[in-house]
Design an enzyme around this catalytic site. Structure first.
Site, PDB file in Angstrom:
ATOM      1  N   CYS A 158       0.829  -1.213   0.000  1.00 58.48           N
ATOM      2  CA  CYS A 158       0.000   0.000   0.000  1.00 58.48           C
ATOM      3  C   CYS A 158       0.867   1.269   0.000  1.00 58.48           C
ATOM      4  O   CYS A 158       1.578   1.535   0.969  1.00 58.48           O
ATOM      5  CB  CYS A 158      -0.894  -0.054   1.239  1.00 58.48           C
ATOM      6  SG  CYS A 158      -1.714   1.484   1.655  1.00 58.48           S
ATOM      7  N   CYS A 175       0.026   3.801   2.735  1.00 59.00           N
ATOM      8  CA  CYS A 175       0.506   3.315   4.044  1.00 59.00           C
ATOM      9  C   CYS A 175       1.950   3.749   4.268  1.00 59.00           C
ATOM     10  O   CYS A 175       2.333   4.114   5.381  1.00 59.00           O
ATOM     11  CB  CYS A 175       0.403   1.797   4.117  1.00 59.00           C
ATOM     12  SG  CYS A 175      -1.281   1.176   3.971  1.00 59.00           S
TER      13      CYS A 175
END
Length: 99
Positions: A24, A27
């Site tokens: 991600c 993230c």
């Protein structure tokens, strides 16, 4: 993992859980923001990371549908949550009342 996770979030010190995934991009953007928060709040907050791919039961239990999702726990109760990248100012403003 489940028992230790429950023990971690049962703390009187607020625990910010970063539900994330290795793949991600957003993230990865959150990581230095979380470090900034930890540096400024110090021992008044715990920050833990939960990989949703490795811990699907915990992610499912808290209905994490997207990553990153941040959930703030105090005494085992979720008191705040938000998905997506949260700028440091907004994150600080959100968690400060619980510190």
């Amino acid at each position: 993992m489940k028992a230790s996770f429950n023990q971690l979030i049962a703390s009187e010190i607020p625990v910010l859980v970063d539900f994330h995934a290795e793949w991600c991009g957003p993230c990865k953007t959150m990581a230095p923001i979380l470090k900034q928060l930890k540096d400024s709040a110090g021992a008044r907050i715990k920050i833990i990371k939960i990989d949703v791919d490795r811990n699907p039961a915990i992610a499912g239990r808290y209905q994490v549908r997207g990553v990153p999702t941040l959930v703030l726990f105090k005494n085992g109760q979720a008191v705040w949550r938000q998905s997506g990248v949260v700028p440091i100012q907004a994150l600080t403003q959100a968690v400060t009342p619980f510190l």
